[in-house]
Enzyme design. Structure first.
Site, PDB file in Angstrom:
ATOM      1  N   GLY A 148       4.402 -14.704 -21.702  1.00 34.37           N
ATOM      2  CA  GLY A 148       5.649 -14.539 -22.464  1.00 34.37           C
ATOM      3  C   GLY A 148       5.558 -13.425 -23.497  1.00 34.37           C
ATOM      4  O   GLY A 148       6.576 -12.856 -23.888  1.00 34.37           O
TER       5      GLY A 148
ATOM      6  N   ALA B  68       3.705 -17.856 -23.948  1.00 33.13           N
ATOM      7  CA  ALA B  68       4.462 -19.039 -24.347  1.00 33.13           C
ATOM      8  C   ALA B  68       3.441 -20.081 -24.782  1.00 33.13           C
ATOM      9  O   ALA B  68       2.291 -20.055 -24.323  1.00 33.13           O
ATOM     10  CB  ALA B  68       5.260 -19.556 -23.162  1.00 33.13           C
TER      11      ALA B  68
ATOM     12  N   GLU C  28       0.138 -16.105 -15.678  1.00 33.63           N
ATOM     13  CA  GLU C  28       0.740 -17.412 -15.347  1.00 33.63           C
ATOM     14  C   GLU C  28       0.162 -18.071 -14.103  1.00 33.63           C
ATOM     15  O   GLU C  28      -0.024 -19.285 -14.071  1.00 33.63           O
ATOM     16  CB  GLU C  28       2.270 -17.267 -15.194  1.00 33.63           C
ATOM     17  CG  GLU C  28       3.023 -17.146 -16.506  1.00 33.63           C
ATOM     18  CD  GLU C  28       3.072 -15.732 -17.059  1.00 33.63           C
ATOM     19  OE1 GLU C  28       2.379 -14.844 -16.519  1.00 33.63           O
ATOM     20  OE2 GLU C  28       3.818 -15.511 -18.027  1.00 33.63           O
TER      21      GLU C  28
ATOM     22  N   GLU D 193       6.212 -10.365 -21.549  1.00 33.52           N
ATOM     23  CA  GLU D 193       7.632 -10.439 -21.164  1.00 33.52           C
ATOM     24  C   GLU D 193       8.531 -10.088 -22.349  1.00 33.52           C
ATOM     25  O   GLU D 193       9.550  -9.423 -22.191  1.00 33.52           O
ATOM     26  CB  GLU D 193       7.944 -11.844 -20.628  1.00 33.52           C
ATOM     27  CG  GLU D 193       7.280 -12.090 -19.273  1.00 33.52           C
ATOM     28  CD  GLU D 193       7.450 -13.514 -18.779  1.00 33.52           C
ATOM     29  OE1 GLU D 193       6.982 -14.436 -19.465  1.00 33.52           O
ATOM     30  OE2 GLU D 193       8.061 -13.690 -17.713  1.00 33.52           O
TER      31      GLU D 193
HETATM   32  N1  COA Z   1      -0.422 -21.213 -25.954  1.00 33.45           N
HETATM   33  C1  COA Z   1      -0.941 -22.080 -26.840  1.00 33.45           C
HETATM   34  N2  COA Z   1      -2.034 -21.814 -27.554  1.00 33.45           N
HETATM   35  C2  COA Z   1      -2.624 -20.633 -27.365  1.00 33.45           C
HETATM   36  C3  COA Z   1      -2.150 -19.683 -26.446  1.00 33.45           C
HETATM   37  C4  COA Z   1      -0.993 -20.020 -25.730  1.00 33.45           C
HETATM   38  N3  COA Z   1      -0.448 -19.178 -24.849  1.00 33.45           N
HETATM   39  N4  COA Z   1      -2.971 -18.603 -26.463  1.00 33.45           N
HETATM   40  C5  COA Z   1      -3.920 -18.878 -27.381  1.00 33.45           C
HETATM   41  N5  COA Z   1      -3.716 -20.083 -27.918  1.00 33.45           N
HETATM   42  C6  COA Z   1      -4.508 -20.760 -28.962  1.00 33.45           C
HETATM   43  C7  COA Z   1      -5.808 -21.315 -28.396  1.00 33.45           C
HETATM   44  O1  COA Z   1      -5.571 -22.565 -27.760  1.00 33.45           O
HETATM   45  C8  COA Z   1      -6.639 -21.405 -29.658  1.00 33.45           C
HETATM   46  O2  COA Z   1      -6.203 -22.526 -30.398  1.00 33.45           O
HETATM   47  P1  COA Z   1      -7.290 -23.544 -31.078  1.00 33.45           P
HETATM   48  O3  COA Z   1      -8.070 -22.654 -32.003  1.00 33.45           O
HETATM   49  O4  COA Z   1      -6.432 -24.530 -31.777  1.00 33.45           O
HETATM   50  O5  COA Z   1      -8.115 -24.077 -29.957  1.00 33.45           O
HETATM   51  C9  COA Z   1      -6.200 -20.176 -30.448  1.00 33.45           C
HETATM   52  O6  COA Z   1      -4.920 -19.813 -29.937  1.00 33.45           O
HETATM   53  C10 COA Z   1      -7.130 -19.003 -30.304  1.00 33.45           C
HETATM   54  O7  COA Z   1      -7.262 -18.713 -28.920  1.00 33.45           O
HETATM   55  P2  COA Z   1      -8.686 -18.640 -28.155  1.00 33.45           P
HETATM   56  O8  COA Z   1      -8.431 -18.920 -26.717  1.00 33.45           O
HETATM   57  O9  COA Z   1      -9.684 -19.493 -28.867  1.00 33.45           O
HETATM   58  O10 COA Z   1      -9.045 -17.094 -28.402  1.00 33.45           O
HETATM   59  P3  COA Z   1      -9.980 -16.184 -27.494  1.00 33.45           P
HETATM   60  O11 COA Z   1     -10.221 -14.955 -28.273  1.00 33.45           O
HETATM   61  O12 COA Z   1     -11.150 -16.966 -27.008  1.00 33.45           O
HETATM   62  O13 COA Z   1      -9.084 -15.818 -26.207  1.00 33.45           O
HETATM   63  C11 COA Z   1      -7.057 -15.196 -25.046  1.00 33.45           C
HETATM   64  C12 COA Z   1      -7.928 -15.047 -26.331  1.00 33.45           C
HETATM   65  C13 COA Z   1      -5.739 -14.473 -25.320  1.00 33.45           C
HETATM   66  C14 COA Z   1      -7.781 -14.528 -23.863  1.00 33.45           C
HETATM   67  C15 COA Z   1      -6.835 -16.700 -24.747  1.00 33.45           C
HETATM   68  O14 COA Z   1      -6.348 -17.315 -25.930  1.00 33.45           O
HETATM   69  C16 COA Z   1      -5.858 -16.993 -23.633  1.00 33.45           C
HETATM   70  O15 COA Z   1      -6.194 -16.832 -22.478  1.00 33.45           O
HETATM   71  N6  COA Z   1      -4.636 -17.449 -23.980  1.00 33.45           N
HETATM   72  C17 COA Z   1      -3.652 -17.887 -23.032  1.00 33.45           C
HETATM   73  C18 COA Z   1      -2.995 -16.711 -22.384  1.00 33.45           C
HETATM   74  C19 COA Z   1      -1.989 -17.202 -21.358  1.00 33.45           C
HETATM   75  O16 COA Z   1      -2.335 -17.763 -20.341  1.00 33.45           O
HETATM   76  N7  COA Z   1      -0.718 -16.920 -21.641  1.00 33.45           N
HETATM   77  C20 COA Z   1       0.342 -17.217 -20.742  1.00 33.45           C
HETATM   78  C21 COA Z   1       1.009 -18.483 -21.085  1.00 33.45           C
HETATM   79  S1  COA Z   1       2.302 -18.826 -19.918  1.00 33.45           S
END
Ligand code: COA
Length: 260
Positions: A112, A66, A135, A115
């Site tokens: 999400g 999400a 989460e 999910e």
């Molecule tokens: N919500 C909002 N933005 C998100 C996102 C999310 N769930 N997941 C990734 N993004 C965004 C990042 O903020 C980043 O944006 P920016 O370039 O404007 O800063 C962009 O997507 C790229 O992500 P980044 O984190 O730089 O890539 P990465 O390769 O370093 O890491 C992940 C990849 C998937 C490990 C990491 O993005 C992550 O942990 N995301 C969140 C996962 C999460 O907790 N999801 C559950 C949400 S309830």
């Protein structure tokens, strides 16, 4: 219909929906959830569509969760509403759709995103896919059915471990525990899903829609679990851990949870 966050590609009786926010790793914001609802609803009404494939754009992510930036400041009430509305519009909606939906998990499927993949009728992963429910690392719990559907698919113990550790598993492990049905090389993922969908499309759509209902009915005893999840998810929004977890993510630092 014109969409900002998803793309629809129809090929004979099979349609592919691609979630298209690659710069945010296809994270599900409010608008994307609404667009997915509208697209699934539309396609389900179309008698010519026999199967739907759901995937993410780019090579990195199916859906990275999400959109954290949309809910980081939510109250308990808003948190509860977010989960209830999302479940109704998208996650329950897809699970109950009468047209079969295959998730083509082409990369990260987190929170999400996993999910959503679990709401689809079954899943195929590319070999680079990684799945998890992170989460609790943000001070919240899965709120789009994850606490219910993950144990259904992988068993209670494995689900508890995945939820509590907030860790990711790779495609091979997901295959071994029944979270996905197949793992294929990334470049073959869509073709593989189209072949499966074609096989499905030879069968009776009416019988398939009844089968979906019957299979889902076997899990109905869990329906209170979904309500409990919504309530618990909302409650997380009143906690200092949630504030710290989401702020740390947005500030790109490790969370330091105040705890109990
Ligand atoms: N919500 C909002 N933005 C998100 C996102 C999310 N769930 N997941 C990734 N993004 C965004 C990042 O903020 C980043 O944006 P920016 O370039 O404007 O800063 C962009 O997507 C790229 O992500 P980044 O984190 O730089 O890539 P990465 O390769 O370093 O890491 C992940 C990849 C998937 C490990 C990491 O993005 C992550 O942990 N995301 C969140 C996962 C999460 O907790 N999801 C559950 C949400 S309830």
């Amino acid at each position: 219909m014109k969409y900002n966050n998803i793309q629809i590609q129809k090929e004979n009786s099979i349609t592919t929906i691609t979630i298209n926010r690659p710069s945010k790793l296809n994270a599900l914001n409010k608008e994307t959830i609404q667009e997915l609802h509208d697209a699934f609803k539309d396609l389900d009404k179309d008698k010519n569509i026999k199967a739907i494939i759901l995937t993410g754009s780019g090579e990195k992510a199916f859906v990275a969760g999400a959109d954290i930036s949309e809910f980081a400041n939510f109250s308990v009430k808003e948190g509860g509403k977010l989960a209830a509305k999302g479940q109704k519009l998208l996650f329950d909606f897809v699970e109950k759709l009468s047209t079969p939906v295959i998730a083509a998990v082409n990369g990260f499927a987190l929170g999400g995103g996993l999910e959503l993949a679990m709401s689809c009728h079954f899943r195929v992963a590319s070999d680079n896919a990684r799945m998890g429910l992170p989460e609790v690392s943000l001070g919240v719990i899965p709120g789009y059915g994850g606490t219910q559907r993950l144990p259904q698919l992988v068993g209670k113990g494995r689900a508890m471990e995945m939820i509590m550790t907030a860790g990711m598993i790779d495609a091979e492990k997901a295959l071994n525990c029944g979270l996905v049905n197949y793992v294929v090389p990334q470049e073959e993922l869509l073709d593989f899903c189209i072949k499966l969908a074609s096989k499905i499309s030879n069968n009776s759509p009416v019988a398939i829609s009844h089968a979906i209902k019957a299979v889902n009915a076997g899990f109905k005893h869990d329906s209170n679990g979904y309500d409990a999840e919504i309530k618990a998810f909302g409650e997380c929004f009143g906690t200092a851990d949630f504030e710290e977890g989401t702020t740390a993510f947005l500030e790109k630092r490790k969370a330091d949870f105040p705890g109990k």
